[in-house]
Design an enzyme around this catalytic site. Structure first.
Site, mmCIF file in Angstrom:
data_model
loop_
_atom_site.group_PDB
_atom_site.id
_atom_site.type_symbol
_atom_site.label_atom_id
_atom_site.label_comp_id
_atom_site.label_asym_id
_atom_site.label_seq_id
_atom_site.Cartn_x
_atom_site.Cartn_y
_atom_site.Cartn_z
ATOM 1 N N ASP A 13 0.682 -1.262 0.082
ATOM 2 C CA ASP A 13 0.141 0.045 -0.112
ATOM 3 C C ASP A 13 0.765 1.307 -0.118
ATOM 4 O O ASP A 13 0.510 2.278 0.692
ATOM 5 C CB ASP A 13 -0.928 0.017 1.128
ATOM 6 C CG ASP A 13 -1.885 -1.244 1.270
ATOM 7 O OD1 ASP A 13 -2.156 -1.661 0.143
ATOM 8 O OD2 ASP A 13 -2.168 -1.772 2.393
ATOM 9 N N LYS A 16 1.743 1.905 -5.209
ATOM 10 C CA LYS A 16 2.246 1.526 -6.554
ATOM 11 C C LYS A 16 1.461 1.486 -7.608
ATOM 12 O O LYS A 16 2.106 1.751 -8.659
ATOM 13 C CB LYS A 16 2.779 -0.163 -6.336
ATOM 14 C CG LYS A 16 3.543 -0.599 -5.064
ATOM 15 C CD LYS A 16 3.596 -2.167 -4.975
ATOM 16 C CE LYS A 16 2.297 -2.553 -4.496
ATOM 17 N NZ LYS A 16 1.851 -2.219 -2.838
ATOM 18 N N GLY A 40 -4.568 -4.274 -3.769
ATOM 19 C CA GLY A 40 -5.827 -3.256 -4.084
ATOM 20 C C GLY A 40 -4.948 -2.032 -4.511
ATOM 21 O O GLY A 40 -4.233 -1.505 -3.921
ATOM 22 N N HIS A 41 -4.707 -1.800 -5.674
ATOM 23 C CA HIS A 41 -4.104 -0.674 -6.373
ATOM 24 C C HIS A 41 -4.796 0.509 -6.651
ATOM 25 O O HIS A 41 -5.938 0.085 -7.610
ATOM 26 C CB HIS A 41 -3.044 -1.171 -7.423
ATOM 27 C CG HIS A 41 -2.081 -2.127 -7.129
ATOM 28 N ND1 HIS A 41 -1.117 -2.690 -7.810
ATOM 29 C CD2 HIS A 41 -1.883 -2.583 -5.836
ATOM 30 C CE1 HIS A 41 -0.299 -3.666 -7.235
ATOM 31 N NE2 HIS A 41 -0.750 -3.445 -5.899
ATOM 32 N N GLN A 223 1.900 -6.179 -3.147
ATOM 33 C CA GLN A 223 2.388 -6.011 -1.854
ATOM 34 C C GLN A 223 3.629 -5.346 -1.651
ATOM 35 O O GLN A 223 3.856 -4.392 -2.260
ATOM 36 C CB GLN A 223 2.469 -7.431 -1.540
ATOM 37 C CG GLN A 223 1.133 -8.515 -1.260
ATOM 38 C CD GLN A 223 0.591 -8.837 -2.551
ATOM 39 O OE1 GLN A 223 1.324 -9.648 -3.150
ATOM 40 N NE2 GLN A 223 -0.800 -8.591 -2.903
HETATM 41 P P1 GDP Z 1 -0.842 0.517 -3.486
HETATM 42 O O1 GDP Z 1 -1.466 -0.963 -2.918
HETATM 43 O O2 GDP Z 1 0.721 0.260 -3.361
HETATM 44 O O3 GDP Z 1 -1.069 0.585 -4.940
HETATM 45 O O4 GDP Z 1 -1.480 1.489 -2.686
HETATM 46 P P2 GDP Z 1 -3.057 1.635 -2.290
HETATM 47 O O5 GDP Z 1 -3.814 2.116 -3.451
HETATM 48 O O6 GDP Z 1 -3.607 0.600 -1.553
HETATM 49 O O7 GDP Z 1 -2.801 2.786 -1.169
HETATM 50 C C1 GDP Z 1 -2.162 3.940 -1.337
HETATM 51 C C2 GDP Z 1 -3.250 4.985 -1.259
HETATM 52 O O8 GDP Z 1 -2.717 6.514 -1.293
HETATM 53 C C3 GDP Z 1 -4.092 5.229 -2.445
HETATM 54 O O9 GDP Z 1 -5.513 5.881 -1.927
HETATM 55 C C4 GDP Z 1 -3.873 6.430 -3.143
HETATM 56 O O10 GDP Z 1 -5.123 7.136 -3.833
HETATM 57 C C5 GDP Z 1 -3.148 7.202 -2.192
HETATM 58 N N1 GDP Z 1 -2.027 8.093 -2.509
HETATM 59 C C6 GDP Z 1 -1.058 7.756 -3.280
HETATM 60 N N2 GDP Z 1 0.062 8.499 -3.399
HETATM 61 C C7 GDP Z 1 -0.575 9.553 -2.565
HETATM 62 C C8 GDP Z 1 0.002 10.844 -2.318
HETATM 63 O O11 GDP Z 1 1.038 11.376 -2.670
HETATM 64 N N3 GDP Z 1 -0.479 11.472 -1.500
HETATM 65 C C9 GDP Z 1 -1.865 11.301 -0.819
HETATM 66 N N4 GDP Z 1 -2.159 11.966 -0.081
HETATM 67 N N5 GDP Z 1 -2.413 10.106 -1.299
HETATM 68 C C10 GDP Z 1 -1.726 9.338 -2.142
HETATM 69 P P1 IMO Z 2 -0.965 -4.160 -2.067
HETATM 70 O O1 IMO Z 2 -0.476 -4.881 -3.436
HETATM 71 C C1 IMO Z 2 -1.003 -4.588 2.239
HETATM 72 C C2 IMO Z 2 -1.022 -8.676 3.680
HETATM 73 C C3 IMO Z 2 -2.359 -9.254 4.220
HETATM 74 C C4 IMO Z 2 -1.752 -10.026 5.384
HETATM 75 C C5 IMO Z 2 -0.636 -10.871 4.773
HETATM 76 C C6 IMO Z 2 -1.040 -11.984 4.075
HETATM 77 O O2 IMO Z 2 -2.245 -3.610 -2.165
HETATM 78 O O3 IMO Z 2 0.198 -3.396 -1.657
HETATM 79 P P2 IMO Z 2 -2.606 -12.849 1.873
HETATM 80 O O4 IMO Z 2 -4.009 -12.660 1.728
HETATM 81 O O5 IMO Z 2 -1.712 -12.157 0.814
HETATM 82 O O6 IMO Z 2 -2.030 -14.327 2.214
HETATM 83 O O7 IMO Z 2 -2.312 -12.051 3.180
HETATM 84 O O8 IMO Z 2 -0.482 -9.791 3.556
HETATM 85 N N1 IMO Z 2 -1.238 -8.052 2.474
HETATM 86 C C7 IMO Z 2 -1.086 -6.955 2.243
HETATM 87 N N2 IMO Z 2 -1.014 -5.865 2.775
HETATM 88 N N3 IMO Z 2 -1.079 -4.643 0.648
HETATM 89 C C8 IMO Z 2 -1.198 -5.565 0.096
HETATM 90 O O9 IMO Z 2 -1.147 -5.502 -1.200
HETATM 91 C C9 IMO Z 2 -1.388 -6.830 0.384
HETATM 92 N N4 IMO Z 2 -1.628 -8.014 0.027
HETATM 93 C C10 IMO Z 2 -1.564 -8.888 1.139
HETATM 94 O O10 IMO Z 2 -2.890 -8.006 5.147
HETATM 95 O O11 IMO Z 2 -1.032 -9.507 6.368
HETATM 96 MG MG MG Z 3 -2.961 -1.614 -1.984
#
Ligand code: GDP
Ligand code: IMO
Ligand code: MG
Length: 424
Positions: A13, A16, A40-41, A223
């Protein structure tokens, strides 16, 4: 020739999705190489928010071919519903390429994931319950079922029967669940074969050809490094290799093809699920990070645990991934704090650690050695040049670079595409 890996440098998270979306503007292919719909991207374009779990973020651009490579585990139902979601929102996923060698997440994998977690009680990992662990377990025990098996119905039905024999024994005798029916599962999956057929291909060969033709290929990690099955905080990890090595193994491309490895790191750090977390803040500061940063899981909606940036972990990540550069996200969230702390080392069981400890017991007992830097307390979300940033924010960035010895080439200051500083 240009191939770039974008990967999570922390516990996932990190942003990415938005980073991949940025690089994808100039990419021909965007490849997911591991994981499944546990990811979840998020991508934000204007007032539209997209959350992708399986389809690579490059799908947003019509010039870009999204690829799900063999290292991923694919829940076909989820894949189809994600394609339908994109179509309903005016995005065409028809270019998607799907490896015939990718393993499928089966209904018994999801069931096992849920009941195993329940039985672990206090020791649970806090998985996403999408069946990821059990699907990879079957892959490595060589009774997994691959996308290509959908195209030989007889073999497919036989494989489901064999796999279920084992799964049903575990489900009923260990976890007290009703056994599942192989015929029903086979019918449900075979019914999806035609829909997926136009996408199924030898993705390793297609990527090789693309690289030979001088196309830009981008690998999108899911991840993060600290969730890596080999290099993460085992056993509180996912069941694949999000690290840079995973990109080459999971897509069938040799390591010499890779030019750049971009580590995505949040300006602070978060973790979903259980497991050690040395810089975790269970106080008002942590709550502020969660609220201002919107730190709730994209997949499960769970509240993410938050803490100060961990430089021990980031140095480790730079090392195990050979990071060539860092993309620092969410710097804007730190504008809320008078003082910003970073962990430069850990103390555990009476010893000081500058390197990320590999022993679980040591890691569990770590408390961070913090250094405090002055905050800037001004809105930076409108900054577009490095020189626009307050001097305290620039000092924070220099401090990280000095510690990690990897240049921070990109800094995002908001979730939208244009809220970005690119350093020359
Ligand atoms: P990922 O799994 O690595 O793709 O990240 P997620 O999408 O799960 O979580 C990142 C969150 O931060 C999302 O809600 C993005 O919209 C938000 N985000 C990304 N870059 C920035 C930033 O520079 N500032 C803020 N405030 N939010 C950001
Ligand atoms: P993105 O790509 C954050 C965590 C779960 C749990 C562990 C194992 O959005 O960054 P799993 O279901 O993979 O067997 O769970 O890994 N986990 C993540 N945490 N971002 C993710 O994906 C994750 N995918 C799995 O919360 O601790
Ligand atoms: Mg994510």
């Amino acid at each position: 020739m240009s191939a770039t890996i974008v990967l999570g440098a922390q516990w996932g998270d990190e942003g990415k999705g938005r980073v991949t979306d940025y690089f994808a503007e100039h990419a021909d292919f965007v490849v997911r190489y591991q994981g499944g719909n546990n990811a979840g991207h998020t991508i934000i374009v204007g007032d539209q928010r997209f959350a992708l779990s399986l389809i690579p973020s490059g799908v947003m651009y019509s010039h870009c071919t999204p690829v799900i490579a063999s290292g991923c585990v694919v829940d076909p139902k989820v894949l189809i519903s994600e394609m339908d979601m994109l179509i309903s929102r005016g995005i065409d996923p028809s270019r998607l390429r799907l490896s015939g060698n990718a393993h499928m997440i089966m209904p018994y994998h999801r069931k096992l994931d849920a009941v195993m977690e329940r039985f672990l009680g206090q020791n649970q990992i806090g998985t996403t319950k999408k069946g990821i662990g059990p699907a990879y377990t079957d892959k490595y025990s060589r009774r997994g079922i691959r996308i290509q098996d959908l195209y030989d119905p007889k073999i497919f039905a036989d494989k489901v029967e064999v796999a279920l024999e084992d799964a049903n024994r575990i489900l009923s005798r260990v976890y007290n669940q009703l056994p599942m029916k192989p015929g029903q599962i086979a019918d449900e999956y075979l019914a999806m074969a035609d829909r997926l057929a136009p996408h199924v291909t030898d993705t390793s060969l297609e990527l090789w050809n693309a690289i030979q033709d001088g196309k830009e290929v981008l690998f999108e990690g899911a991840q993060g490094t600290l969730l890596d099955i080999d290099h993460g905080t085992y056993p509180f990890v996912t069941s694949s290799n999000p690290t840079a090595g995973g990109a080459v193994v999971g897509s069938g491309i040799g390591p010499k093809a890779i030019d750049r490895i971009v580590g995505v790191a949040k300006a602070y750090i978060s973790r979903v699920g259980t497991g050690p977390f040395p810089t975790e803040l269970r106080d008002e500061i942590g709550d502020t990070m969660i609220e201002l940063g919107g730190e709730y899981g994209t997949v499960t909606g769970r509240r993410r645990r938050c803490g100060w940036l961990d430089l021990v972990a980031l140095r480790y990540s730079a090392r195990v991934n050979s990071l060539t550069e860092i993309f620092l996200t969410k710097l804007d969230i730190l504008s809320a704090f008078d003082t910003i702390s970073v962990a430069t080392a850990y103390m555990s069981l009476g010893d000081r650690y500058e390197e990320f400890p590999r022993q679980q017991r040591v890691l569990y007992n770590c408390t961070p050695v913090l250094d405090n830097l002055p905050g800037w307390k001004t809105d930076i979300s409108g900054c577009r040049e490095y020189s626009d940033l307050p001097k305290e924010a620039q000092a924070y960035i220099s401090y990280i670079e000095d510690s990690v010895k990897v240049p921070i080439r990109y800094i995002s200051v908001g979730a939208e595409r244009h809220q970005l500083i690119v350093r020359s």
